[in-house]
Design a protein around this motif. Structure first.
Motif, short mmCIF file in Angstrom:
data_model
loop_
_atom_site.label_atom_id
_atom_site.label_comp_id
_atom_site.label_asym_id
_atom_site.label_seq_id
_atom_site.Cartn_x
_atom_site.Cartn_y
_atom_site.Cartn_z
N PHE A 159 -31.74 -1.62 -11.01
CA PHE A 159 -32.11 -2.74 -11.88
C PHE A 159 -33.49 -2.51 -12.49
N ILE A 160 -34.44 -2.05 -11.65
CA ILE A 160 -35.81 -1.80 -12.14
C ILE A 160 -35.81 -0.66 -13.16
N ALA A 161 -35.05 0.40 -12.89
CA ALA A 161 -35.02 1.56 -13.79
C ALA A 161 -34.49 1.16 -15.16
N LEU A 202 -46.86 1.36 -20.44
CA LEU A 202 -46.29 0.37 -19.53
C LEU A 202 -47.31 -0.07 -18.48
N ARG A 203 -48.57 -0.21 -18.94
CA ARG A 203 -49.63 -0.71 -18.08
C ARG A 203 -50.08 -2.06 -18.59
N TYR A 252 -41.59 -7.16 -8.18
CA TYR A 252 -41.99 -8.40 -7.52
C TYR A 252 -41.08 -9.56 -7.96
N LEU A 253 -40.84 -9.69 -9.26
CA LEU A 253 -40.03 -10.81 -9.76
C LEU A 253 -38.58 -10.70 -9.29
N VAL A 295 -52.09 -2.69 -13.95
CA VAL A 295 -50.92 -2.78 -13.08
C VAL A 295 -49.69 -2.29 -13.84
N SER A 296 -48.80 -1.58 -13.17
CA SER A 296 -47.64 -1.02 -13.86
C SER A 296 -46.57 -2.10 -14.08
N PHE A 297 -45.83 -1.96 -15.18
CA PHE A 297 -44.73 -2.86 -15.49
C PHE A 297 -43.68 -2.82 -14.39
N ARG A 298 -43.47 -1.64 -13.82
CA ARG A 298 -42.49 -1.47 -12.74
C ARG A 298 -42.82 -2.37 -11.55
#
Length: 636
Positions: free
Chosen positions: A77-79, A29-30, A61-62, A53-56
């Motif tokens: 939501f992010i998890a 997830l990078r 940010y979005l 940069v991490s996907f998280r």
């Protein structure tokens, strides 16, 4: 695959020119890449488009900018998004962004983990669909809905087609790598159909059976192998078509190579559709196996005879002592001295026989040393001629290569002298003894001893190699030919007897070139000219090496990464593709020797020469051996 900075820059520039937005994340997830249209579409800061940069962080940010609308619990939501990414599956969807723009999102997993996602702005397409619905007065609601469904389906179908094309590309790449691996195997791999016609071959038949052709696809087994070889293999192929697999060995008559063949039926639900064929050159393995078997036989014979020989030796010692004491007595009968002398002679002959048995069963080892065959034969003639006297003529015909070969010179010399003396004893005075030596397919050394005597009797032909068999009556021990057989087998060879205008004895020994100062190993040969590869490969094989072949730096990298046993690398400077042999030299850990036919004024030639261990084409086998040795010494 290792990429140069310029290579990565060109790829990134190409991805920035496409209209769709694109992101690639790896299995951890990078971020691997976000192209410029993606950064512009979502207004991403520069800090979030850097690799690693991490996907998280990107999702956070979005979401905070409202890309996904109202979010009640940001962390939850992010998890959820991260967990979906970890179990990524191919998908296609359309959604309306917070700014009113409509995008299609299609994602596909990558073969080595991670995924790529493509975003396409379809706002104008959607507006045209809405305009068509609003202004149409003749099209029914059903037709309009169907049109929209078809448009959406077409976009989904285009996404599926793209995924299929990527899968096709990956399969084609895998097939190419599989074929390359098969071609690099030191064996012939093939498939024949029910008509015994080759449908696949990795083009290594000539390596296994010298003199054959590699272009055999479309030929029948009988056409590709030739009548003598097919006569041996054909019955096993018929058994394979009956569903019976087999593994067997035979001697390929045209090349004198020993070949192992495995035939496996190609069957589905019990129905045989063809046969898979695996053929390997096991000549050296067979030679080593024969030598090992003979060593074990000697060990068993030594165990069986050592105790007997010890007791027999003690008995002979007692007999000699008693007879010597009798010989010194006075007033013996007139015929006693004759009997005593005969007994002493028999006891001494028994002692000599014990020594011969000890020589045969003792711990003698095969000890090869570098030997030049012409010099060896010349020395043999000097040693043998005085023992023959003036009544016999010895002629030596040595049609042998002038290289250096690994041979147990002492063992072979003993065997040949024994055979020459046997030929003398079997030939009337004035006869001729001929020793001829020749190399057979650069694999065997054949030495033949022939005489002009009466030849072997039928009984001698069948038993001459057996210990204690003799045709010399009481004068022979019956161990001479048995010792020759034993010595030859210890070297991994064989002995053959026949009559042809006299007795003939043929010794066949392994012919192995000696590589001075450079241990034999696995050599990676990188050359994009097939003809040159074949010629250089033959040189390397003659020097005792095994050879893998590549045509470019890319292929060489793949082999170096998957095969840690590669000992040396021999590479041309100018190769297929953008990278050169000099680029390869920067990334290999093995000793590398560069070669070229470029003129001395060429910058690549000068750069290679400055490294050392450099070969100017054309070159001799001696120059190749020296260059490889220098490279190995320089890397040590």
């Amino acid at each position: 695959m290792n990429r140069t900075p310029s290579h990565d820059a060109m790829i990134e520039a190409g991805l920035n020119l496409i209209q769709q937005a694109m992101s690639i994340f790896d299995s951890d997830l990078r971020l691997v890449l976000i192209n410029r249209p993606m950064q512009q579409m979502f207004n991403l800061p520069n800090a979030l488009v850097k690799p690693g940069v991490s996907f998280r962080d990107v999702i956070r940010y979005l979401a905070q900018r409202g890309e996904y609308g109202e979010v009640d619990d940001l962390e939850d939501f992010i998890a959820v998004r991260v967990e979906l990414a970890r179990a990524f599956e191919a998908h296609y969807m359309e959604r309306t962004r917070a700014n009113g723009r409509v995008i299609s999102v299609e994602g596909a997993p990558l073969p080595d983990g991670g995924w790529v996602t493509v975003y396409t702005d379809i706002t104008e397409t959607k507006r045209q669909e809405a305009l068509l619905r609003a202004r149409s007065e003749v099209l029914s609601e059903q037709v309009l809905s169907r049109s929209e469904e078809l448009a959406s389906s077409n976009r989904a179908l285009a996404s599926s087609n793209a995924a299929l094309e990527e899968t096709k590309h990956q399969l084609t790449h895998m097939e190419a790598r599989t074929r390359l691996t098969a071609q690099m195997m030191p064996a012939h791999i093939a498939h024949i159909d029910l008509a015994q016609r080759y449908t696949f071959s990795n083009r290594r038949l000539r390596d296994v059976m010298p003199g054959s052709t590699d272009e055999i696809v479309g030929l029948t087994a009988a056409q590709a192998l030739g009548a003598p070889t097919y006569a041996v293999i054909g019955p096993y192929i018929e058994r394979a078509f009956d569903g019976v697999p087999s593994v067997f060995e035979f001697t390929h008559a045209p090349s004198s190579r020993r070949v192992r063949v495995a035939l496996t039926p190609d069957s589905t639900n019990g129905e045989v559709r063809g046969v898979y064929v695996l053929s390997m050159d096991v000549t050296e393995e067979t030679q080593t196996r024969v030598a090992l078997q003979q060593t074990r036989r000697r060990e068993m014979a030594a165990q069986l005879t050592s105790g007997l020989a010890h007791d027999f030796s003690n008995l002979l010692t007692i007999i000699l002592g008693m007879q010597g004491k009798l010989q010194r007595m006075d007033d013996l009968p007139s015929d006693a001295h004759h009997l005593i002398n005969a007994t002493l002679a028999a006891a001494r002959r028994g002692g000599s026989l014990l020594h011969r048995i000890a020589d045969m069963t003792g711990p003698r080892q095969f000890s090869p040393v570098p030997v030049r065959l012409p010099e060896f034969l010349s020395e043999l003639e000097i040693m043998a001629s005085p023992t023959l006297g003036s009544n016999y003529h010895l002629h030596i015909d040595g049609d042998v290569p002038n290289g250096v070969f690994n041979i147990d010179a002492g063992m072979l010399q003993d065997s040949l002298l024994n055979l020459i003396l046997n030929a003398r004893d079997a030939t009337p005075p004035g006869g001729q003894i001929t020793l001829s030596a020749r190399a057979v397919q650069d694999t065997w050394l054949e030495i033949e001893i022939a005489d002009t005597g009466p030849g072997f009797s039928p009984q001698a032909l069948s038993k001459a190699l057996h210990p204690f068999f003799t045709t010399k009556g009481g004068e022979g021990s019956g161990l001479g030919l048995a010792m020759v057989y034993d010595m030859t087998k210890l070297a991994g060879g064989d002995v053959r007897l026949f009559n042809a205008g006299g007795a003939h004895v043929v010794l066949r020994l392994p012919l192995r070139a000696s590589v001075a100062g450079l241990p034999a190993g696995l050599v990676l040969l990188v050359e994009d000219s097939e003809d040159l590869r074949m010629s250089i490969r033959d040189m390397l094989v003659e020097q005792g090496h095994q050879v893998l072949e590549a045509t470019s730096v890319h292929e060489a990298e793949a082999l170096l990464g998957s095969l840690p046993d590669i000992a040396y690398v021999l590479s041309d400077i100018r190769l297929g593709g953008a990278r050169t042999g000099l680029d390869l030299a920067k990334i290999v850990d093995q000793p590398i020797t560069l070669m070229t036919s470029l003129p001395t004024c060429d910058p690549l030639h000068q750069a290679a020469a400055a490294r050392g261990a450099f070969l100017q084409k054309p070159f001799t086998p001696e120059a190749l051996r020296l260059a490889l040795t220098l490279a190995a010494e320089g890397a040590a």
